[in-house]
Every structure is written in structure tokens, then in C-alpha cells.
Write a protein that holds these residues in place. Structure first.
Motif, PDB file in Angstrom:
ATOM      1  N   THR A 199       0.861  -1.186   0.000  1.00 62.07           N
ATOM      2  CA  THR A 199       0.000   0.000   0.000  1.00 62.07           C
ATOM      3  C   THR A 199       0.898   1.236   0.000  1.00 62.07           C
ATOM      4  O   THR A 199       1.569   1.521   0.992  1.00 62.07           O
ATOM      5  CB  THR A 199      -0.919   0.019   1.234  1.00 62.07           C
ATOM      6  OG1 THR A 199      -0.126  -0.038   2.422  1.00 62.07           O
ATOM      7  CG2 THR A 199      -1.861  -1.166   1.219  1.00 62.07           C
ATOM      8  N   GLU A 200       0.928   1.929  -1.088  1.00 59.55           N
ATOM      9  CA  GLU A 200       1.815   3.081  -1.250  1.00 59.55           C
ATOM     10  C   GLU A 200       1.047   4.375  -0.969  1.00 59.55           C
ATOM     11  O   GLU A 200       0.092   4.711  -1.674  1.00 59.55           O
ATOM     12  CB  GLU A 200       2.399   3.101  -2.663  1.00 59.55           C
ATOM     13  CG  GLU A 200       3.465   4.152  -2.854  1.00 59.55           C
ATOM     14  CD  GLU A 200       4.188   4.026  -4.176  1.00 59.55           C
ATOM     15  OE1 GLU A 200       4.954   4.947  -4.520  1.00 59.55           O
ATOM     16  OE2 GLU A 200       3.992   2.998  -4.876  1.00 59.55           O
ATOM     17  N   VAL A 201       1.488   5.084   0.054  1.00 57.17           N
ATOM     18  CA  VAL A 201       0.816   6.321   0.448  1.00 57.17           C
ATOM     19  C   VAL A 201       1.092   7.411  -0.583  1.00 57.17           C
ATOM     20  O   VAL A 201       2.242   7.631  -0.988  1.00 57.17           O
ATOM     21  CB  VAL A 201       1.290   6.773   1.841  1.00 57.17           C
ATOM     22  CG1 VAL A 201       0.717   8.145   2.192  1.00 57.17           C
ATOM     23  CG2 VAL A 201       0.907   5.740   2.887  1.00 57.17           C
ATOM     24  N   THR A 202       0.043   8.107  -1.016  1.00 56.91           N
ATOM     25  CA  THR A 202       0.194   9.188  -1.996  1.00 56.91           C
ATOM     26  C   THR A 202      -0.200  10.552  -1.436  1.00 56.91           C
ATOM     27  O   THR A 202       0.161  11.575  -1.999  1.00 56.91           O
ATOM     28  CB  THR A 202      -0.656   8.904  -3.246  1.00 56.91           C
ATOM     29  OG1 THR A 202      -2.035   8.771  -2.866  1.00 56.91           O
ATOM     30  CG2 THR A 202      -0.193   7.631  -3.936  1.00 56.91           C
ATOM     31  N   SER A 203      -0.946  10.559  -0.312  1.00 51.87           N
ATOM     32  CA  SER A 203      -1.384  11.834   0.244  1.00 51.87           C
ATOM     33  C   SER A 203      -1.651  11.702   1.737  1.00 51.87           C
ATOM     34  O   SER A 203      -2.189  10.688   2.200  1.00 51.87           O
ATOM     35  CB  SER A 203      -2.653  12.315  -0.472  1.00 51.87           C
ATOM     36  OG  SER A 203      -3.165  13.498   0.126  1.00 51.87           O
ATOM     37  N   ILE A 204      -1.252  12.760   2.484  1.00 54.52           N
ATOM     38  CA  ILE A 204      -1.517  12.840   3.926  1.00 54.52           C
ATOM     39  C   ILE A 204      -2.169  14.190   4.176  1.00 54.52           C
ATOM     40  O   ILE A 204      -1.553  15.235   3.942  1.00 54.52           O
ATOM     41  CB  ILE A 204      -0.218  12.727   4.744  1.00 54.52           C
ATOM     42  CG1 ILE A 204       0.547  11.445   4.395  1.00 54.52           C
ATOM     43  CG2 ILE A 204      -0.518  12.777   6.242  1.00 54.52           C
ATOM     44  CD1 ILE A 204       1.945  11.395   4.979  1.00 54.52           C
ATOM     45  N   LYS A 205      -3.405  14.180   4.648  1.00 48.85           N
ATOM     46  CA  LYS A 205      -4.118  15.427   4.856  1.00 48.85           C
ATOM     47  C   LYS A 205      -4.653  15.511   6.286  1.00 48.85           C
ATOM     48  O   LYS A 205      -5.430  14.661   6.728  1.00 48.85           O
ATOM     49  CB  LYS A 205      -5.268  15.583   3.851  1.00 48.85           C
ATOM     50  CG  LYS A 205      -4.785  15.778   2.418  1.00 48.85           C
ATOM     51  CD  LYS A 205      -3.945  17.048   2.261  1.00 48.85           C
ATOM     52  CE  LYS A 205      -3.271  17.145   0.913  1.00 48.85           C
ATOM     53  NZ  LYS A 205      -4.200  17.412  -0.177  1.00 48.85           N
ATOM     54  N   ASN A 206      -4.212  16.545   6.968  1.00 45.26           N
ATOM     55  CA  ASN A 206      -4.684  16.837   8.321  1.00 45.26           C
ATOM     56  C   ASN A 206      -6.032  17.529   8.256  1.00 45.26           C
ATOM     57  O   ASN A 206      -6.241  18.425   7.435  1.00 45.26           O
ATOM     58  CB  ASN A 206      -3.693  17.777   9.021  1.00 45.26           C
ATOM     59  CG  ASN A 206      -2.776  17.040   9.969  1.00 45.26           C
ATOM     60  OD1 ASN A 206      -3.226  16.190  10.715  1.00 45.26           O
ATOM     61  ND2 ASN A 206      -1.494  17.376   9.935  1.00 45.26           N
ATOM     62  N   GLY A 207      -6.950  17.119   9.110  1.00 44.90           N
ATOM     63  CA  GLY A 207      -8.211  17.824   9.251  1.00 44.90           C
ATOM     64  C   GLY A 207      -8.363  18.323  10.674  1.00 44.90           C
ATOM     65  O   GLY A 207      -7.511  18.064  11.529  1.00 44.90           O
ATOM     66  N   SER A 208      -9.434  19.017  10.945  1.00 43.17           N
ATOM     67  CA  SER A 208      -9.636  19.551  12.292  1.00 43.17           C
ATOM     68  C   SER A 208      -9.962  18.453  13.299  1.00 43.17           C
ATOM     69  O   SER A 208      -9.706  18.589  14.494  1.00 43.17           O
ATOM     70  CB  SER A 208     -10.777  20.584  12.276  1.00 43.17           C
ATOM     71  OG  SER A 208     -11.971  19.989  11.781  1.00 43.17           O
ATOM     72  N   GLU A 209     -10.537  17.340  12.818  1.00 40.05           N
ATOM     73  CA  GLU A 209     -10.942  16.266  13.722  1.00 40.05           C
ATOM     74  C   GLU A 209     -10.187  14.962  13.488  1.00 40.05           C
ATOM     75  O   GLU A 209     -10.352  14.015  14.251  1.00 40.05           O
ATOM     76  CB  GLU A 209     -12.447  16.005  13.569  1.00 40.05           C
ATOM     77  CG  GLU A 209     -13.326  17.203  13.909  1.00 40.05           C
ATOM     78  CD  GLU A 209     -13.194  17.601  15.374  1.00 40.05           C
ATOM     79  OE1 GLU A 209     -12.963  16.709  16.211  1.00 40.05           O
ATOM     80  OE2 GLU A 209     -13.332  18.806  15.676  1.00 40.05           O
ATOM     81  N   GLY A 210      -9.415  14.889  12.453  1.00 37.78           N
ATOM     82  CA  GLY A 210      -8.725  13.636  12.155  1.00 37.78           C
ATOM     83  C   GLY A 210      -7.788  13.801  10.974  1.00 37.78           C
ATOM     84  O   GLY A 210      -7.435  14.911  10.571  1.00 37.78           O
TER      85      GLY A 210
END
Length: 528
Positions: free
Chosen positions: A296-307
Motif C-alpha cells: 500500500t503506497e501512500v500518496t497523500s496525507i491530509k490533516n483535518g480539524s478532527e482527524g
């Protein structure tokens, strides 16, 4: 000039008796790996933690978090766990950015640690996990005076293999002689009393093996030209190498400095996992393997306000995974190319942190000639050419077949070798290795496997390196959570390149995350 004081020479001297790990513990020669416990109070309340990377850090974090009641999912780009903890055995594969894939073809039972190969006796957390996971250890012979120095170039001692014990004792003898003369003639102001100066001179005489005239003329320490035996066979040791010849042949150059052996991380006793260090990853994997998603190759990491939302690809296509928190253990050289919404200081730290270039090659031989012919059991031969180091195995002594690490190099040497094809690296290791060991011609079985970590997919470097200034700037930004994302790995420790660094970072992040979730004021203490 005040070069010597009491403070300069009053140092502790110690030694360890060689034995297996359990025997050393039973005899009280090695501590039982005491470490601070992780028995934190409170529950993770089923919070979902996404861990990026199934290396030691990622798996250790998942292992400890599971004890606290968290739900962990580990995304791993490779088809195996361990990351840079990689033991190459028959069927092992590697993939480099410009060389494609390579598969090891070795005889059953033979292997070499292409990644971390040594465990210092004072890396208590690594030993703790080995003990907790039931991994047997054996002594790793890192320092061997029977191995060689080989200086390729000009000079009377160049282009020939010379036992380390000869160079070490000759250099120590000449330095002691010169120092003795300087102090005895009062050319150095030692600030010592007459009585203490005499004691120091006596120490120098013994340390350097000086004769009754306080001159170095060689001793049995440097080895024999004719071994002692029965009857009247007293044995003979050869005359020492002239100091000018050693220096003129390059044997006093940086490649042959002995300071690496003085580093506390490389002092004996060192240890290794029986059967290959990947057993540490394997046993950790048994504890958390059900939570690992491979390939499983990670392509994006996005922080949100709750997770946090992680986008990844696998054989079925693109997917998204949402969690309450994320622990990112991806090497920064790889993370730099992944889409994210981190702050500018964190992004800069990710982009600017450098990793060392390094590489190894394992070579299979039909006969353990280094043991049978040359009495070398473990240890390292140093050269000044592209090989830099040849490692002899510290396992299966006097077995039928064996594996040498034909080179282990860094920086510019690693870059030059890494730019070669797999076949060209094997040819280099063979031809340069022949200069030291002509037995290669008959005994090498044309089975090699090389790894250049700075070109290896999903690693892109051996380990993180920082200047003092970068520790204050780049490094410090990654020690704090970025909203819901925590960064961890050997690159966030002062034990870069060591398994202990990965373990220490994992525990530190687990503590910080749990303190946040459970609203406790707890901190992971340092191991003394």
C-alpha cells in the motif's frame, strides 16, 4: 604547553568476556536490559491510529498502542515488514530506482544483514524487545585484530594485506616511545607531580610495549612470524614496520584511523539475532501483523480539524483511510515526494533533512577460507578503495559454506558504487576482494546480492544525518505533532542508524499521543 593533566589520563578501563547472551546474563556480565516500563494508565478508547510504515518504529508503536486499547492500521509499501531492517537470504528481493528488481539466490541457510547488523550491549531497549519477543542473541565480533588493513597505492607497505594487530601495536609503540621521551626530558608540561609523572611513564612503557631502554622494538602483541610450540620452539615475532613506511603507505590515513573502534556504539560486546536480525521484525510482525496492509503506497496525507485522511494505492486502485491520529514513520527522503498539507517549517524540515548514502553486497563462497586459511573469525578488513570494508561472519564458525559482506561503503564511495549496475558491483567486489583474498578465484560461487540504500525504493537513504545547527532547526520541528500527525523513526532520535533509535522514537511518540488522548501529564523518560 599543558597537554597532559590528571583529568586527561584518569579514565575507566573495562572488558567483557565473550559468551552467548543468555550465558552473559546468567553470569552477571550483562544487564538484563532494564528499561522504563510503558504501563501508562488510561485507555485509548478505541481511537483509530493510522501508522505509515511497518518498520521497527511503526510496528513497535502499534505493539505498545494495542496494549493501551487503540485500533491501529499499518500501511506498508513493501511486501514485507522491517523496512531497512533487512536480512538478505535466498529469495529476498530489492528494488532500486534505476536498477529495477534483484532477487537473491543463495544456498539454504546462508544470509547477510543488508541493513542493521549490530546491537551494542548498552542499547537496552533493543535488548529488551529481543528478550520480550523471545529472540535468541549471539555475540557479534565487531573488532578482530586478525583482520587486515589493505592500502592500495604507493609505499613499501602498500598493495599488501597487513594484520591490524601489526599496525595497531606498532603505531601504539612508536607513539608511546615519542611521548615517553617528551615527558622524560620535560619537553611537555604535564602539571603532574614527580611521583605521578613517574607512574604515568610506567603506564606508557607498559601500554606501548617499550623495552628496558624505553624504545619500541616490537613485541609478541603484533603476532608471530613463527608460532611458539612444543619443546624448544619459542616462537619469533617479526621486527615492527618502520613508522615512515606505515605513514608513507597511507596506513595512517583516515580510512585506517582506529577511532571508529573507540566509539561507544562499536565497543565490545556487540550482539546479533541468531539466524539474522530480521527475526526482530518477524517476531514484532507476529504481534501486529494482522494490522498491516502490505503493498500500500501512500500518496497523500491530509490533516483535518478532527482527524487525518490518508490516500494510498494498492493492486486494486486508489483508496482513502480515515483515522483519529497518524504516526508517520516514512523516511523523510520518501515523505518529501508525498502530497501533504503540513506547515511550512515542517515541510522544510522534511525536504532539507539529508540521509547518508551507503551500500552493502553479500557474496557466497563454497569454503570459509578466511577461517580455514587465515584464522579470521568475525571482524572487519579495511581498505582505502571503493570496497572500504569487508565483513566476516560472526556465526556458523567452521561451517562448510559462508557469506562475506564484500563491501560496506558510505558517502562518495557508496555513490560511485550505487551508480553501477548490479553486475558491475559484483565485478568490483570480486576484483578488489581478490587483492586481499586470492582465494576468491576458486571459492566464489558467483552468487551476490547488493543493496544501495540511497537508491532503494521506499528508503532512499541509509539513515538521517544532522549538523548541530540542523538539530536546532530542522530536527526540532519534527519532534512536535503536526495537528493529528506525529512523526517517528530513527531520524527523530540521537541514535541515527541504530535499531535503538527506532524503538526509542516509537515509545516517545506513543507516550505523547496517549498523554493527549487520555489527558494525562506523562512523558517518556530517558534511559540512563
Amino acid at each position: 604547553m599543558n597537554l597532559f593533566t590528571r583529568r586527561h589520563f584518569l579514565t575507566q578501563i573495562g572488558s567483557f568476556a565473550g559468551a552467548t547472551y543468555p550465558a552473559m546474563m546468567a553470569l552477571g556480565l550483562l544487564k538484563s536490559a532494564p528499561v522504563h516500563t510503558m504501563d501508562w494508565q488510561g485507555s485509548g478508547q478505541g481511537k483509530k491510529i493510522i501508522i505509515l510504515g511497518a518498520g521497527l518504529t511503526g510496528m513497535a508503536a502499534a505493539y505498545e498502542l494495542a496494549k493501551l486499547g487503540y485500533q491501529c492500521t499499518i500501511l506498508e509499501a513493501r511486501d514485507r515488514s522491517g523496512g531497512r531492517l533487512f536480512t538478505a537470504r535466498n529469495g529476498a528481493t530489492t528494488e532500486e530506482t534505476d536498477n529495477g528488481k534483484s532477487t537473491a539466490v543463495f544456498s539454504e541457510g546462508l544470509y547477510f544483514n543488508a541493513g542493521p547488523s549490530r546491537i551494542p550491549h548498552h542499547h537496552q531497549l533493543t535488548l529488551h524487545y529481543c528478550k520480550e519477543l523471545g529472540i535468541p542473541l549471539e555475540v557479534y565480533n565487531n573488532i578482530n585484530e586478525a583482520s587486515y588493513y589493505f592500502s592500495e597505492g604507493k609505499g613499501k607497505l602498500a598493495n599488501q594485506k597487513i594484520r591490524k594487530r601489526e599496525i595497531h601495536n606498532d603505531m601504539r609503540g612508536y607513539m608511546s616511545e615519542l611521548l615517553f621521551k617528551a615527558i622524560d626530558s620535560k619537553q611537555l608540561d604535564t602539571t603532574l607531580s614527580k611521583e605521578d609523572a613517574e607512574k604515568f611513564l610506567e603506564y606508557i612503557r607498559a601500554e606501548g610495549g617499550l623495552n628496558i631502554d624505553n624504545l619500541y622494538k616490537g613485541t609478541a602483541r603484533r603476532g608471530y612470524s613463527e608460532l611458539p610450540g612444543s619443546g624448544t620452539k619459542t616462537g619469533n615475532y617479526a621486527a615492527p614496520h618502520p613508522l615512515a613506511d606505515m605513514i608513507g603507505s597511507g596506513l595512517a590515513n583516515p580510512e585506517f584511523f582506529n577511532v571508529a573502534e573507540y566509539a561507544i556504539e562499536l565497543q565490545m560486546t556487540m550482539l546479533q539475532a541468531v539466524g539474522g536480525n530480521d527475526r526482530i521484525a518477524t517476531e514484532l510482525g507476529k504481534k501486529v501483523g494482522r494490522n498491516i496492509r502490505y503493498r500500500t503506497e501512500v500518496t497523500s496525507i491530509k490533516n483535518g480539524s478532527e482527524g487525518v485522511t490518508i490516500t494510498y494505492t494498492d493492486n486494486a486502485g486508489q483508496h482513502q483511510l480515515q483515522g483519529d491520529y497518524c504516526i508517520c514513520t516514512i523516511p523523510l527522503t520518501v515523505l518529501s515526494d508525498i502530497d501533504h498539507n503540513f506547515s511550512s517549517p515542517v515541510s522544510r524540515a522534511i525536504d532539507k533533512t539529508a540521509y547518508i548514502q551507503c551500500g552493502k553486497i553479500g557474496m557466497q563462497f563454497r569454503r570459509r577460507f578466511w577461517e580455514e586459511d587465515e584464522m579470521i573469525y568475525g571482524g572487519i578488513t579495511h581498505t582505502n578503495n571503493l570496497l572500504y570494508q569487508i565483513f566476516y561472519p560472526s556465526n556458523d564458525y567452521l561451517g562448510k559454506k559462508g557469506m562475506l559482506i564484500g563491501y560496506y561503503n558510505f558517502n562518495d564511495r557508496a555513490k560511485q558504487v550505487g551508480d553501477m549496475s548490479y553486475a558491475e558491483r559484483e565485478k568490483l567486489a570480486y576484483e578488489k576482494g581478490m587483492l586481499v583474498h586470492p582465494q576468491y578465484e576458486k571459492e566464489y560461487e558467483q552468487k551476490a546480492f547488493s543493496v544501495s540504500w540511497h537508491k532503494t525504493k521506499f528508503s532512499m537513504g541509509g539513515w538521517a544525518i544532522y549538523s548541530d545547527e540542523e538539530r536546532k532547526s530542522l530536527y526540532s520541528h519534527l519532534l512536535q505533532p503536526e495537528k493529528q500527525v506525529y512523526f517517528a523513526g530513527e531520524h527523530l532520535s540521537y541514535l541515527n542508524g541504530w535499531m535503538a533509535g527506532a524503538f526509542e522514537s516509537a515509545r516517545s511518540v506513543v507516550t505523547a499521543l496517549h498523554a493527549r488522548v487520555s489527558d494525562q501529564r506523562i512523558a517518556y523518560p530517558k534511559v540512563s
